[in-house]
Design an enzyme around this catalytic site. Structure first.
Site, PDB file in Angstrom:
ATOM      1  N   SER A   1      -4.790  31.831 -29.661  1.00 12.99           N
ATOM      2  CA  SER A   1      -4.529  31.295 -28.322  1.00 12.99           C
ATOM      3  C   SER A   1      -3.861  32.315 -27.406  1.00 12.99           C
ATOM      4  CB  SER A   1      -3.652  30.044 -28.435  1.00 12.99           C
ATOM      5  OG  SER A   1      -2.521  30.328 -29.213  1.00 12.99           O
TER       6      SER A   1
ATOM      7  N   THR B   1       0.530  28.801 -26.465  1.00 10.02           N
ATOM      8  CA  THR B   1       1.047  29.877 -25.621  1.00 10.02           C
ATOM      9  C   THR B   1       2.308  30.466 -26.228  1.00 10.02           C
ATOM     10  OG1 THR B   1       0.289  28.653 -23.698  1.00 10.02           O
ATOM     11  CG2 THR B   1       1.964  30.341 -23.298  1.00 10.02           C
TER      12      THR B   1
ATOM     13  N   THR C   1      -1.067  33.916 -22.614  1.00  4.21           N
ATOM     14  CA  THR C   1      -1.994  33.016 -23.311  1.00  4.21           C
ATOM     15  C   THR C   1      -3.451  33.337 -22.976  1.00  4.21           C
ATOM     16  OG1 THR C   1      -2.462  30.679 -23.732  1.00  4.21           O
ATOM     17  CG2 THR C   1      -2.068  31.283 -21.464  1.00  4.21           C
TER      18      THR C   1
ATOM     19  N   ARG D   1     -11.081  28.981 -15.151  1.00  4.19           N
ATOM     20  CA  ARG D   1      -9.879  28.136 -15.261  1.00  4.19           C
ATOM     21  C   ARG D   1      -8.621  28.994 -15.456  1.00  4.19           C
ATOM     22  NH1 ARG D   1      -5.591  27.059 -19.232  1.00  4.19           N
ATOM     23  NH2 ARG D   1      -4.971  24.898 -19.003  1.00  4.19           N
TER      24      ARG D   1
ATOM     25  N   GLY E   1       1.538  24.269 -23.912  1.00  2.00           N
ATOM     26  CA  GLY E   1       0.815  22.995 -23.906  1.00  2.00           C
ATOM     27  C   GLY E   1      -0.135  22.904 -22.733  1.00  2.00           C
TER      28      GLY E   1
HETATM   29  N1  GLY Z   1      -0.191  26.473 -21.413  1.00  2.00           N
HETATM   30  C1  GLY Z   1      -1.313  27.289 -21.487  1.00  2.00           C
HETATM   31  C2  GLY Z   1      -2.446  26.837 -20.719  1.00  2.00           C
HETATM   32  O1  GLY Z   1      -2.564  25.682 -20.392  1.00  2.00           O
HETATM   33  O2  GLY Z   1      -3.294  27.658 -20.432  1.00  2.00           O
END
Ligand code: GLY
Length: 315
Positions: free
Chosen positions: A77, A177, A195, A205, A229
């Site tokens: 991630s 993350t 992340t 995105r 999250g």
């Molecule tokens: N917290 C990481 C994300 O939503 O990309």
């Protein structure tokens, strides 16, 4: 006594005061600490501690810590080996913030292994706070960063499996993350957050991690906070900024994390089906954390110890 007043009293504040200022919080000196998200926080903390031992400051340590999972191909991630978007592109978000309130950020960055270091360059070498996409990549290259393919054989295979099964836009459970918060021996605070975001997300995105105030916020008078999250919900509530502001209002770090999550829980009728966790350090060295559901691990390095701590969800 109202909860808020109780919290203020419990950290030695006059009940009549509304906001905390630096004079009201005793700065934690000569007792540096590093607080990071998830189990990849342990090696991140190790790297950060080495930097602090060698005289680096909080920002140096936060960056060094975040670079560890960025370089780790098994960390799916973050950075190299991060799961790609729906088109198979690994796109990265990261930000940093230092004790002087300076901030740098990159979003939708591709083919660069250490977005956190590019974010720091944005902070230190430009007049801007945030660079995105192709512009961020060009900037990184101009600063000497090498380009590389961030998709590993394993992450490519996982993406191909996901495509075959035509899965929906999940799992957002994989939003692990890495956020690293540091207080150095001078009591100064800094943080980093990095992340690859929501696995198999729509191309383009961007989550909360590069958004100052959402994924990360540092106020050297009060404290710092960071998120992990589902980023969309963190952005909508300016989560990390909110945690720090709640600490300013007298909430202790855990209560501040819980109250910030409460706003999200309430907005989802008390039963959100996603995870968000916050970590926070107050200027006096008190730390806190909370998560919505299930459990969440944070890694805390203080003194000689670097340990993983598990907390339970609020719902
Ligand atoms: N917290 C990481 C994300 O939503 O990309």
């Amino acid at each position: 006594m109202r909860r808020r007043d109780f919290l203020k009293t419990s950290i030695g504040l006059a009940v009549s005061s509304t906001l905390i200022s630096s004079e009201n919080i005793k700065t934690n000196m000569n007792n540096s600490l590093i607080l990071s998200t998830w189990d990849h926080g342990l090696p991140a903390n190790e790297a950060g501690l080495k930097v602090l031992e060698n005289g680096g400051n909080a920002m140096d340590a936060a960056e060094a810590g975040a670079k560890v999972p960025e370089a780790d191909p098994t960390s799916t991630s973050v950075g190299f080996g991060g799961l790609p978007d729906e088109q198979g592109n690994v796109t990265l978000d990261a930000c940093v913030m230092d004790s002087n309130g300076n901030a740098g950020s990159v979003a939708f960055l591709q083919n660069i292994k250490h977005p956190v270091s590019v974010a720091r360059k944005v902070m230190e070498e430009t007049k801007h706070v945030m660079l995105v996409g192709e512009g961020a990549r060009q900037f990184a290259v101009s600063q000497g960063f090498e380009e590389m393919d961030l998709l590993t054989d394993e992450s490519k295979k996982a993406w191909e499996e996901w495509k075959k099964k035509r899965r929906e836009m999940t799992p957002h459970e994989t939003h692990d993350t890495i956020s690293v918060l540091v207080q150095d021996k001078n009591g100064d605070l800094a943080g980093a957050c990095t992340t690859s975001g929501w696995a198999y997300k729509l191309h383009g995105r961007v989550g909360d991690s590069p958004i100052i105030g959402a994924g990360l916020f540092v106020d050297n008078e009060i404290g710092c906070a960071a998120a992990t999250g589902l980023g969309e919900e963190v952005i909508k509530t300016t989560g990390s900024f909110l945690v720090v502001e709640l600490m300013r209002q007298g909430y202790d770090p855990t209560a501040a994390c819980e109250e910030a999550l409460n706003r999200i829980i309430k907005a989802h009728n008390g039963n959100p089906d996603f995870q968000i966790a916050y970590i926070a350090i107050r200027k006096d060295g008190e730390i806190g954390s909370a998560c919505i559901k299930g459990s969440f691990d944070y890694a805390l390095a203080r003194g000689e110890e670097n340990k993983l701590h598990k907390i339970k969800g609020m719902i």
